[in-house]
Structure formats: C-alpha cells, structure tokens
Scaffold this active site. Structure first.
Site, short mmCIF file in Angstrom:
data_model
loop_
_atom_site.label_atom_id
_atom_site.label_comp_id
_atom_site.label_asym_id
_atom_site.label_seq_id
_atom_site.Cartn_x
_atom_site.Cartn_y
_atom_site.Cartn_z
N PHE B 234 0.75 -1.11 0.05
CA PHE B 234 0.04 -0.01 -0.07
C PHE B 234 0.95 1.32 -0.04
O PHE B 234 0.52 2.44 0.38
CB PHE B 234 -0.89 0.04 1.23
CG PHE B 234 -1.73 -1.46 1.43
CD1 PHE B 234 -2.55 -1.63 0.39
CD2 PHE B 234 -1.66 -2.12 2.44
CE1 PHE B 234 -3.39 -2.98 0.70
CE2 PHE B 234 -2.21 -3.33 2.53
CZ PHE B 234 -3.08 -3.66 1.71
N ARG B 316 1.62 15.89 -5.70
CA ARG B 316 0.32 14.90 -6.14
C ARG B 316 -0.81 15.64 -5.45
O ARG B 316 -1.97 15.47 -6.32
CB ARG B 316 0.65 13.52 -6.04
CG ARG B 316 -0.41 12.66 -6.92
CD ARG B 316 -0.09 11.36 -6.75
NE ARG B 316 0.59 10.86 -8.00
CZ ARG B 316 0.41 10.57 -9.22
NH1 ARG B 316 -1.06 10.41 -9.48
NH2 ARG B 316 1.12 10.16 -10.06
N ARG B 348 -1.12 4.42 -0.92
CA ARG B 348 -2.09 4.38 -1.88
C ARG B 348 -2.87 5.88 -2.36
O ARG B 348 -3.55 6.37 -1.42
CB ARG B 348 -3.08 3.49 -1.60
CG ARG B 348 -3.96 2.78 -2.49
CD ARG B 348 -4.79 1.90 -1.97
NE ARG B 348 -5.27 0.73 -3.09
CZ ARG B 348 -5.90 -0.24 -2.79
NH1 ARG B 348 -5.96 -0.66 -1.67
NH2 ARG B 348 -6.39 -1.08 -4.00
N PHE B 350 -0.98 8.56 -2.66
CA PHE B 350 0.18 9.13 -2.71
C PHE B 350 0.01 10.79 -2.73
O PHE B 350 0.43 11.52 -3.50
CB PHE B 350 1.13 8.95 -4.02
CG PHE B 350 2.48 9.24 -3.88
CD1 PHE B 350 3.23 8.28 -3.13
CD2 PHE B 350 3.05 10.38 -4.56
CE1 PHE B 350 4.80 8.50 -3.27
CE2 PHE B 350 4.50 10.48 -4.63
CZ PHE B 350 5.34 9.54 -3.80
N GLU B 718 -4.55 2.73 -7.12
CA GLU B 718 -4.84 3.82 -6.35
C GLU B 718 -6.44 4.39 -6.52
O GLU B 718 -6.97 4.86 -5.65
CB GLU B 718 -4.10 4.90 -6.52
CG GLU B 718 -2.55 4.60 -5.96
CD GLU B 718 -1.36 5.33 -6.42
OE1 GLU B 718 -1.08 5.33 -7.80
OE2 GLU B 718 -0.92 5.98 -5.79
#
Lengths: 164, 777
Positions: B234, B316, B348, B350, B718
């Site tokens: 994960f 992100r 997961r 990110f 994800e």
C-alpha cells in the site's frame, strides 16, 4: 531462562512432544518449533486474526495463547484443512471466488470460517460479516471473502444433504 | 477456441492455491539458515532532544547478545535517504527528531533476547521543544523538509474579486497507517567478497539494493535483493524497508552470519511513515449557477522529520486539488512542513486523495451556499471541451467523467433515493440519513518522469515452458497474474506454461518502485516487448526454413503455423532450440509522451486519467454520532480490463481502505509526541461488519484506454481509494439535515463518531435555519 515444561499436543492430527518454557507463545511453537508457517504473525495482540487456529474446537488467536495453555490440546491450522491437491470446500471457495489478494490473512480467515460454519452452517451475509469481524483483511474489502464463505456453505450443505 | 488464461479474462490469483492452503512463502516463512541471528532496534523516548549520554553496557551484557551496532560501526554513510537529500540518518547520533527514532541495533541469538536487550539502554536527553502537528509546526516558523510547489493558471486575485460569490474555508485531513498485515522484515545472508543477499518485503528492491550498498560502502553489484511476495504494501514498503534491510545487511557482513530483523507491530507502527495529514485552506469564487470561477488554496502537510517522499506526495496533492473540475483561474501552493514525527511516506493515492477531497469539499460548500444538490454543482464544473486545462497546464482530452456519472446516477437510482433521504430527514427523527455521489479523476504516471521505465526477462526453455521475470513486485494486487496473462496471450499458449518468479535485482536491474498504480502498465509492456523479441527471432527462423516471408508464421492457439503447417508449441520450440535459436530476451518499456517541468509548473505529467464514481448512503444516530453505511454503488473505469475479477477486487478493497481513512482510522499523538494509536486495539481498521450493507461494484465495461497502454487497460491500484469520499459527504449531509441544510457541517477527517457527534452538537446549538434546500430535478 525460565523452567521448561513438558508439552504434548496434537497438531493437524500429528502427535508432538517437546520441552518449552510455559510462556512460549503458541504462534512461535507452531511457526518456529514445528515449522507450520501457514498461521501468520500480524499484530501480536490478538486483534488482526492472521494467526487464527482451532484449539480444542474453538477459534483462538495463537499469538496470545501460551504453550502451557495448549498442553494436551488438539490444534488444527490451515495446513490441517487440506492440501493444494485436495482442498477443503472453504479453501476452494476462497480460491475460486477471489477471497484473497496478498493472502497473508487468508489462513487465519479460512480457519476462522470453518468454525463459523460449524456454529452456523447456513449463515446470512450479515451473520458472516459479524462472525468474521475478528479477522482483519487490508486488501479485499471483505466482499469476496463473504462471497467465498457463502459459496462454501452452500457447497458443504449440498454435500451433507447428498450424504444423508 | 482461445487459450486458457489470456488477457481480458477473469483469472484467479496465480498464488491462490498456495494462499488458501498456507503454502505461500512470505519472507518470514523462509527457513532460516543455520546460525541465523536476530536484530532489534533501540528507539528514542523523546520527540525532540539532544542525546547527552548513551550507555549500552547493559545491552551488551544481556544474555544472548552477540553484537551492538551504532552509527560508528557503519562502513558507509549513516544515511538511508533514497532521494539524495542525506537527511535520514539510520541512527540518530546527536539530535533526536521523533519519538521512536532508531538509536542503535542489537544482534542476539534469538529475537526475544534481542528485544529484551534493546530495552536496557540508558539514554539521557536534553529535551527540546517539539512540534508534532501542522499547527505547532506553523507556529514554530513552518520549516519545510523539501522545496514547495506552486501551480498557477490565469490570475486568481482579480477573478476572485470579480466573482459573485466567495467562500473561504479550511479542512483538516487525517493521516493513515498502512497496516500491511505482514510487517516490515528483512533477512540478510552474507556471501563471499563484498556480497550480501537480502530477502525482504519491499515494493522497491532496487532502492533497497542502492541504500544497502551505500551503507556498506560497496558497489550496487554486490547487493542482491529478492522478494517473492509481500503481505500487503500500500506504499508502506516503498521506502520504509530501507532502514531495516540496511541493519540486517550491516550486521550480517560484520558478523559473517545471516541476520534477520522483524519488527514488533507496535514498533512498526511507531517508527515507520504513514499517509500525510493535511490542512487545506481554500477560497473559491463562483457564480449563481455554482460554476467555479477561481480557486486559491494552501496545502499544509505533516511530513515528519525528513523529506523521504514528501516532495512528490505534496506535489500530487496539488495535481489532484482540481479532481474532475475546471478552475478557470487558480493558484495552489504546497507547504511540506517539518514536524517532530516519523517521516510520512507513500500511501495508496500518494497525496492525491488529500487534494481531491478538498475539491469535493469546495463543491459541497458551493452547493450548501446555493441550496442545490451537490451533484448539479459537480456536473456544472466537470472538465469538457473548451474547459479542459488543468492547473498544471495538461489538457484533459478524454472527458468521460460525465458519462461515468450519468450511468451511475441511473443504476444507483440516485434521484429517487436522494428524495427518499430528504423525506426521511424531514420527519425530524434521531436517525438521520445522507447520500452523496462523488467522482474521481486520477492521473496515471510517476511525476518523477524517469521512474516511468521497466524491464523484463523472458526465458523460453527447450521443453516449451516459459519463465518470466520483471521489475514489479507482488503485494496481492495480482500484478504477476496479469503479466503472466500478457505473456500467455503473446505466445498463444495456456497460462499453465508460464511461471512468474520472484522479483530480484540480479535478473532485472534498475527497476522502479511498484507504485503509482503503474505496475501492470510498465511491466506488462516490458514483458510483452521481450515476448515480441523472441517471437520475431522464431518467426525469422521458421520462415527462412520454409522459404516463406516472416508474416507466414502465426502464433495460434493450436500451435505455431508456418504457411499451412501447424506445429505444437513444445515441438516447435524444441526444434528451434536444436537449430540454435536464442530463446531468451529482455524487454524494456518507457511511457511515451510525458514530461513535467516542476520549476514552471507546466507539462504533461500524466499519460492518461482513470475515472470512477460512487454513491453512498448512510444513517447517523445524531445522539451518539454512530453511523452505518447502508449502501454504496460504484462504477469504475479500468479501461479494457486485463482481468476484471482482479480489478473488481482492487476497487472493492481500495474503497473500504479509503472508508477506513475517512471514518475510523485515527492517528493520535500525545503531548509528549508519542503515537498512542500504535496497534489495531486502538487504531480502528475496518472489519467485515463495517463495510456497506449493500455494496454494488461495477467496472465501466464500455471503457477503453485511448492511449496505447498494455491491451488498452488502465491502472487500478490507487484511483478507487478516493471513491470513499462519498461516505464522508453523505455523513456531512446527514448532519446538515439537523438545521435544514442551511450550513455545510464541514466534517474534518477521520469523521469518527466522536467528530460526527460534535458536528451534530454544533448545529443543534446554532440559530434556527433560515432557508431550506431546494431540490433539483
């Protein structure tokens, strides 16, 4: 070093006999002494269920059972349910219905499910969800685990009817 | 007739039979070589301080202890940072930066002896002020662990000033522990010369190889890292294995004996990184129709004591702060804050989920303000032709969000059920209901562009059996199954002929982490390229022998045909071997088209987008804050699925994990900076009885990736994690009903029953409602 104790137990039908400190935890007895590595170590505080085995007919978390408590006991682990060539119906169902992803929780999950179906051979989805609530799976979201158990229950009930 | 186990088929996990019978081997199950020693760590007991003295004599004298290893004993640098920042010491030497930071390692004959000995260290500190959360870090001057990012398009200030409506708000977003069922562990076996072989549970064998080589002061070629499978990852095993592998390797080389290190779960949770907590401060300008005109946002993240992956994670978050919505003028800023906590890491999504959830909250705020169904506001703001530029200047070209949402609205019977929820709440009982539909658009590719490469090694043996190795790691996601399907399809043989082997750095070098949902996209393509190379050699050989053009050679389900002659696969391969055809090839792939300039905040960081949407309905007991998810419907886009059964499992699992993040999983540090929720006894992970009572999950069967990805599929790891946002906003609605939906309750996350109750109480004590929600058609 504490004083050692003479322990006898039946594991998956095989007699085992050895000396161990009474505080040795059953999960280590199984994994490190007897090389039975199906039951896994997850949380070591009896919450995740990766180490679930059947001890004298009850589901227990082997990470919090002393070996002294298991003296004279009959123990079944995932290895005692079936082999890859001759799977138990629950093992087949978990395999065919995608009741696993990383597989780490699977041995404990299936071992627990065998007892659940003994206690309640025809459970509803809700009963399965609550009956399995002591075992954590971090991958599947449980949907396919519930489906697997339902499918296995149907299979086992049909086999039982056919036998009667 | 088709082969067994080709692509676009429901196929069980390649290890399923072993998993269900307890025969699948995890790192902890590997038989320990004779003489194996066990290492454990000594941890700091302050959150911030200077070490004034450290006395390890009792540790050394403890029964069974073989060796104690401190920073002075490291042959190479005391650093396990993988990003070149040199800010992550293996052992704290002078300054301690979080509670639970490793100080030394002890190696003993048994794990029990090592653990007991490690607790005997006597360490004194001059304690220093600590900042464990975002507010404290900001109060202390907001030090950053890594350079921040700004995404900007248009002119947000004038656009905001000119907007008919403006809302300012903030949202606290909690972190999350991975709770991979299998904890961190590593087994190092010393070899001749400078060699060491490491078996460990990592998503990034190449990085472990490099970090270990760095710590040992040896070239990368001396270190081999192997992982057959993980019991869950994960993101928690992308960088977090590095330190443990280094300790095992250093001890193994020093003592010339195998050394194993497996962390106790409580120590694992205390001393490994988690999902970043965020605080978002946003302002949105919009018109009477709920159309967004401008968004200005600051994203503060609890990064912990060092940079680790916090740069790309906070980047992100900004990349997903638009979710599926067009922001005409926008400015988004990240603030990767240093805190005196363990360094947060990949998990997961990110950072994406923490950005996306803010977009959804902004939409909800607009809906409450205008008295509309939030779904109308969502639809009004979806990207579409002419309104298709993201804050990072990538054009959204496929625009299938509305199509996904329309289908889900119909199949979930959303409109009627929403009306029923409103009617129920209008009766004014204690149990209130809420329903919400939230979309997901998620960008696929590593934003570190060089990571978007993969290698594979395919051997065809002279009996026709095939062995595949690639750079990806298996953590339960079914990557190996999918890659085996690709190989079976390429050669047109049954999948039983194909064996996938453990990921190991001496077969395929310079691999990327199995992360960013990219495992199948990258490694599937690399494996296919290797197969194509072998097929080309075989075709050239067979055509030449038959005096036909290479196109006359066809790999079919019945065997290989050359002109009208069909030969069984195994016989064909046997003949090729006898005629000295090379039957092994490497394959390589790099994602095309992508580029990203972080300095200008512009580029095409993502090859494509994955989409999905979910509707959740909840019931809330407004006297206790307890709640239940009654029903969830999901429609998710995985392009043309390589394996729909595996993809459905990913969607279901990701949703439930996301639900845990947003509802019950609460990380809680005390005033001393200690994590107090460091076991599943106090950290509540969803179990089977917590999942939606009715759970309908479907893949968008019509979808096909417009980019030429592996068999036109899309990444799945994800994106579905964020489908769980519908649960949060449904809870928000149930609470909002207490004052006639006049206010957005702005539930922070995790929305534990305690938080829900506090939100209920806040509304109950608020003045009577002034307006009632209008119901959209």
């Amino acid at each position: 070093m504490g004083k050692k104790m003479h322990i006898q137990m039946q594991v998956n039908g095989k007699a085992e006999e050895f000396l161990a400190e009474p505080r040795e935890l059953l999960i280590y007895t199984l994994r490190e002494r007897l090389n039975i590595t199906g039951p896994h170590i997850g949380c070591e505080t009896s919450h995740c269920g990766a180490c679930t085995v059947t001890l004298n007919g009850k589901s227990v978390k082997a990470c919090t059972v002393f070996v002294a408590q298991a003296d004279g006991a009959e123990i079944t682990t995932i290895e005692g349910l079936g082999t890859p060539d001759a799977l138990h119906p629950l093992q087949t169902a978990f395999k065919e219905h995608h009741g696993l992803q990383c597989g780490y929780c699977t041995p404990g999950m299936i071992t627990r499910a065998t007892k659940l179906l003994e206690e309640n051979p025809n459970p509803t989805e809700e009963e399965i969800r609550f009956g399995m609530a002591g075992n954590i799976c971090r991958c599947t979201g449980y949907q396919n685990i519930v489906k697997s158990i339902k499918a296995a229950a149907a299979e086992m009930n049909a086999a039982k009817e056919a036998a009667e | 007739m088709s082969i067994k186990g080709g692509v676009h088929q429901d196929l069980i996990h390649d290890s399923a039979a072993k998993h269900v019978s307890g025969r699948a081997e995890y790192t902890d199950d590997i038989l320990e070589p004779v003489g194996t020693l066990h290492a454990y760590l000594g941890f700091s007991t302050v959150a911030h301080g200077r070490i004034t003295s450290i006395d390890l004599s009792a540790v050394r004298a403890a029964p069974g202890v073989v060796e104690v290893i401190t920073a002075d004993d490291l042959p190479g640098e005391n650093d396990v940072s993988a990003n070149g920042m040199h800010d992550e010491p293996l052992f704290a030497t002078d300054e301690v930066l979080f509670w639970g930071q490793p100080l030394f390692a002890v190696v003993a004959e048994t794990r029990d002896a090592a653990r007991r000995a490690a607790a005997l260290a006597e360490v004194s500190y001059d304690t220093l002020p600590h900042a464990t959360d975002i507010a404290a870090s900001r109060a202390a001057g907001a030090p950053l662990v890594t350079p921040p990012l700004t995404l900007k398009r248009g002119a947000v200030k004038p656009a905001m000033a000119a907007a008919p409506h403006r809302i300012k708000g903030q949202m606290e977003i909690g972190g999350q522990d991975h709770f991979y069922l299998e904890g961190q562990l590593s087994l190092a076996i010393p070899g001749e010369d400078e060699d060491v072989r490491i078996f460990c549970s990592t998503q990034h064998p190449t990085e472990v190889q490099h970090v270990v080589a760095h710590a040992l002061g040896v070239p990368a070629h001396s270190v081999t890292v192997t992982v057959r499978r993980m019991g869950g990852g994960f993101g928690g095993k992308e960088t977090q294995m590095n330190a443990f592998a280094v300790i095992a390797a250093v001890a193994a080389k020093r003592l010339n004996r195998p050394v194993k290190l497996r962390l106790d779960r409580d120590d694992d949770m205390s001393s490994t990184g988690k999902r970043h907590d965020f605080l978002a401060e946003y302002e949105v300008g919009f018109d009477d129709e709920g159309r967004i005109l401008a968004v200005d946002g600051d994203f503060f993240a609890r990064c912990g004591f060092c940079s680790d992956l916090s740069g790309p994670v906070t980047d992100r978050a900004l990349f997903h702060a638009d979710n599926a919505y067009f922001y005409p003028d926008v400015e988004l800023r990240s603030h990767p804050l240093m805190t005196h906590t363990v360094s947060n890491t990949a998990f997961r999504g990110f950072g994406g989920p923490q950005g996306l959830i803010v977009a959804e909250r902004i939409v909800e705020e607009i809906a409450y303000h205008l008295g509309r169904d939030a779904l109308e506001v969502r639809r009004a703001n979806f990207y579409g032709p002419g309104r298709d530029l993201t804050p990072y200047h990538q054009q959204v070209t496929d625009n299938i969000m509305a199509e996904v949402v329309d289908e889900l609205v119909a199949t979930s019977n959303y409109a009627a059920r929403r009306q029923a929820v409103l009617d129920w709440n209008a009766k004014g009982g204690i149990i209130r209901k809420g329903i919400a539909l939230t979309p997901v658009k998620f960008g696929i590719s590593f934003t570190a562009t060089w990571f978007n490469q993969a290698g594979a090694l395919v051997h065809v043996y002279s009996d026709g059996s095939i062995q595949v190795n690639h750079g990806g790691t298996e953590m339960g996601q079914g990557l190996h199954t999918k890659v085996a399907q690709v190989v079976a399809e390429a050669f047109q043989v049954d999948i039983d002929r194909v064996k996938i082997t453990a990921t190991t750095t001496d077969k395929v070098p310079n691999t990327s982490a199995t992360a960013a949902s990219s495992g199948t996209d990258l490694n599937g393509m690399a494996a296919l390229n290797a197969c194509e190379a072998i097929k080309a050699r075989l075709a050239a050989w067979a055509a030449d022998k038959a005096g036909l053009p290479a196109e006359a050679v066809v790999f079919g389900t019945e065997g290989v045909s050359v002109g009208d002659k069909v030969t069984d696969w195994a016989k064909f391969i046997g003949a090729a071997y006898m005629d000295r055809v090379q039957l092994s090839a490497t394959g390589f792939y790099k994602t095309p088209e992508i580029h990203w300039n972080r300095d200008t905040g512009q580029g095409r960081p993502f090859y494509y987008f994955a989409y999905g949407a979910s509707v959740s309905e909840v019931s809330v007991d407004t006297l206790t804050g307890e709640y239940r998810v009654e029903r969830t419907d999901i429609l998710h886009d995985v392009g043309k699925s390589l394996n729909p059964a595996i993809d459905l499992g990913q969607v279901e699992g990701a949703f439930v994990q996301g639900m845990g993040w947003l509802t019950t999983e609460e990380l809680w540090w005390d005033d001393k900076g200690r994590l107090r929720t460091h076991a599943p006894s106090t950290y509540k992970i969803p179990v089977a009885s917590d999942i939606p009572r009715e759970f309908n999950v479907k893949l968008a069967s019509w979808s096909e990736n417009r980019e030429p990805t592996i068999k036109r599929s899309k990444a799945v790891g994800e994106p579905p994690f964020m489908l769980a946002v519908s649960v949060l906003e449904a809870l928000n609605m149930a609470v909002a009903s207490l004052d006639g939906y006049a206010n957005c309750p702005k539930l922070d996350t995790p929305a534990t029953p305690e938080r829900v109750l506090m939100a209920c109480e806040a509304l109950r004590s608020a003045p009577a409602p002034a307006k009632v929600l209008e119901i959209g058609e």
